[in-house]
Design an enzyme around this catalytic site. Sequence first.
Site, PDB file in Angstrom:
ATOM      1  N   GLY A   1       0.808  -1.211   0.000  1.00 53.37           N
ATOM      2  CA  GLY A   1       0.000   0.000   0.000  1.00 53.37           C
ATOM      3  C   GLY A   1       0.845   1.266   0.000  1.00 53.37           C
ATOM      4  O   GLY A   1       2.059   1.236  -0.176  1.00 53.37           O
ATOM      5  N   MET A   2       0.152   2.399   0.215  1.00 57.53           N
ATOM      6  CA  MET A   2       0.846   3.681   0.128  1.00 57.53           C
ATOM      7  C   MET A   2       1.461   3.996   1.489  1.00 57.53           C
ATOM      8  O   MET A   2       1.018   4.873   2.213  1.00 57.53           O
ATOM      9  CB  MET A   2      -0.141   4.770  -0.300  1.00 57.53           C
ATOM     10  N   HIS A   3       2.505   3.245   1.815  1.00 57.49           N
ATOM     11  CA  HIS A   3       3.129   3.424   3.137  1.00 57.49           C
ATOM     12  C   HIS A   3       4.135   4.565   3.087  1.00 57.49           C
ATOM     13  O   HIS A   3       4.192   5.336   2.139  1.00 57.49           O
ATOM     14  CB  HIS A   3       3.733   2.100   3.623  1.00 57.49           C
ATOM     15  N   THR A   4       4.965   4.625   4.105  1.00 62.60           N
ATOM     16  CA  THR A   4       5.823   5.795   4.269  1.00 62.60           C
ATOM     17  C   THR A   4       6.747   6.073   3.083  1.00 62.60           C
ATOM     18  O   THR A   4       6.843   7.203   2.623  1.00 62.60           O
ATOM     19  CB  THR A   4       6.694   5.626   5.527  1.00 62.60           C
TER      20      THR A   4
ATOM     21  N   ALA B   1       4.891   7.204  -0.014  1.00 60.39           N
ATOM     22  CA  ALA B   1       4.289   8.506   0.299  1.00 60.39           C
ATOM     23  C   ALA B   1       5.339   9.600   0.193  1.00 60.39           C
ATOM     24  O   ALA B   1       5.098  10.667  -0.386  1.00 60.39           O
ATOM     25  CB  ALA B   1       3.668   8.484   1.691  1.00 60.39           C
TER      26      ALA B   1
END
Lengths: 88, 585
Positions: free
Chosen positions: A13-16, A19
């Site tokens: 997913g759109m993790h750190t 991002a």
Amino acid sequence: MIERNVTIVNKAGMHTRPASNIVKIASKYKADFYIIKNGYSINGKSIIGVMTLAAEQGSVLTLRFEGEDEEKAAKEIIKFFEEGFGEL
Amino acid sequence: MNRSEQIFKGIAASKGISIGKPFVYRAEVPSYKVDISPAVIISAESEISDYENAVSQSVKELKKIFELAKEKLEEKNLQIFEAQLSFLYDEFFHSKVKDRIRSENKQAFTVFKEEIQILENAVVSSNDEYIRERVNDIEDMKNRVLRNLLKGRLVSKITENSIVIARNLTPADTILFSNRNLLGIATDLGGINSHVALISRSLRIPAVVAMQDISVNITSDDFLIIDGYKGIVIKNPENDTIESYKKLIEKNLEFERKLEELEKLPSETKDGKSVKLSTNLEFNNEVDYVVTHFGCDVGLYRTEHLFMELGDFPSEEDQYKQYKFLAEHIYPKTVTIRTFDIGGDKILPESQKELNPFLGWRGIRICLDKKETFLVQLRAILRASAGGNIKIMLPMISGIEEIKKTFEYLEEAKQQLRQQNVRFDENIQVGVMIEIPSAVLLADEIAKMVDFFSIGTNDLVQYTLAVDRDSSLVCEMYEKFHPAVLRMIEMTVKAANKNNIPVSVCGEMASDQYASLLLIGLGITELSVVSTAYLHIKRLIRLIKFENAQKVASKVLTMSTINEVKDYIEDCFNKNIGEKLNVSI
């Protein structure tokens, strides 16, 4: 103004890390960049904003670009999403 | 409000009595209750500048931590710092916080916390486990900023001449307070050997710890007496109580004045054996007192506070200035500088903390891993040693390899200075702390490599008995009179004597009158004590006979239980006494 829907395809997913890369790319351009999820809109140049979306695999997001270099910005960022943030 | 006198009990951690107003300090960020009434805001602009300072301080800290951790952590873990840093660089987020401070006239603390809460809620509600775990990074970053925000606020807010009341004080908090004139410290948590206790003693202010819940029972409207002898705090004392305490303070001052007569007298026993007495030092503001009143060596100068004040390792120049200041002030006496004895828990972020920091990355282990940092300190010490009155002491030595490696680094530092034609003491003495049982067992071999031993009894007790002195569950087992501890000390003394090197004790044990009698009897040649205990110990030394101290020590070495040892020593003291501790053994 350019608006496009994208799907999060990478597993984590759109993790750190993604991002922060999204923010890095978006900041190169003058165009405003917003990410909208379930009607909730955040500034795509803010890492904290992007993290707030907590977008996991399969989430559908709307990307909105607005400004003189919006085409270039849209192209690079959409590509980054489609490539699963380089994590596929 | 109930104004009648109320007594709170705790553990006496530092002697002395003070009467005054409290300063109630609530540092634990997560539970910090903030007053959001607009009245407490001086101006939105000053809130904003506090916020900016807190953020830039946090960036500075994180960058340093990142540097430090780079070599120690896996790539995956390093991203945590990068992520935290990128949070701190988020200008959009900051402008949102600042806008809200202006428009809502709220404290930076409150607004920042609320905004981060939005982020945390979103992240926690994610279906993805990996994303949910990111909340730890956010939490760490949040606490760092909040802490810095409070720190800035705190410095400007602590009223001088007040008694600090807190749930708990971290070493960094305590250091922050140490620059102020405080009347005393009382905390809910902590033990007799916790950092707050040690620092209070070195600052000569009364402290009472382990008070359970004093921090919630005192408000800034109260008036207090803190009694660091009995370990109590009296809230809103009656006039009679105040009067009797004032008399007590006067009496104590008189005793102190009497002790001062000892200042010029030699530190030797009745039968003429001289016992070297030196002092431990941590803060610059103690230096003048030590020089003018005691004129003795500094047997232990701790350098950790330089790190903790800065949240970072100080530069070579800053360290050099500090060490030179000390060496020059103490001259012609000598200063033993202990290299950084920092725990990994002071450096690593929350999410990376070790489960057993006392058995983890600390002291010499960090220095040897971080060669550049260590070289900086060694060069700074060497440069300051040009006057010939500095010794180097290494903490947390557990074996020969660490000493060898340190000597390699030291030689490298010397070589660098020689190349630059910088003067230093070529024959600078290097000693080690004996505080880990493995070092005791290898003491004979170690003694052949170094110039002196100094026994750190606090850690030696902790490591010999496997007792965490800060754990309220087992701290009662922390016992310096444990026969095993005494035998450890005896072994160390034997090895030192065999190899003709001096052996001192710089731990808390040296500052305890009962224990120092034993230490002298065991053959310890130097006691390095906290400055507040200096004259008390000198008085003891002058009241005893070395011959008898030796007899006491050899008798004690035959004992196998703590109680036997304690009863016997107490008996020795009591037998010869009119007044308690009016020793003549």
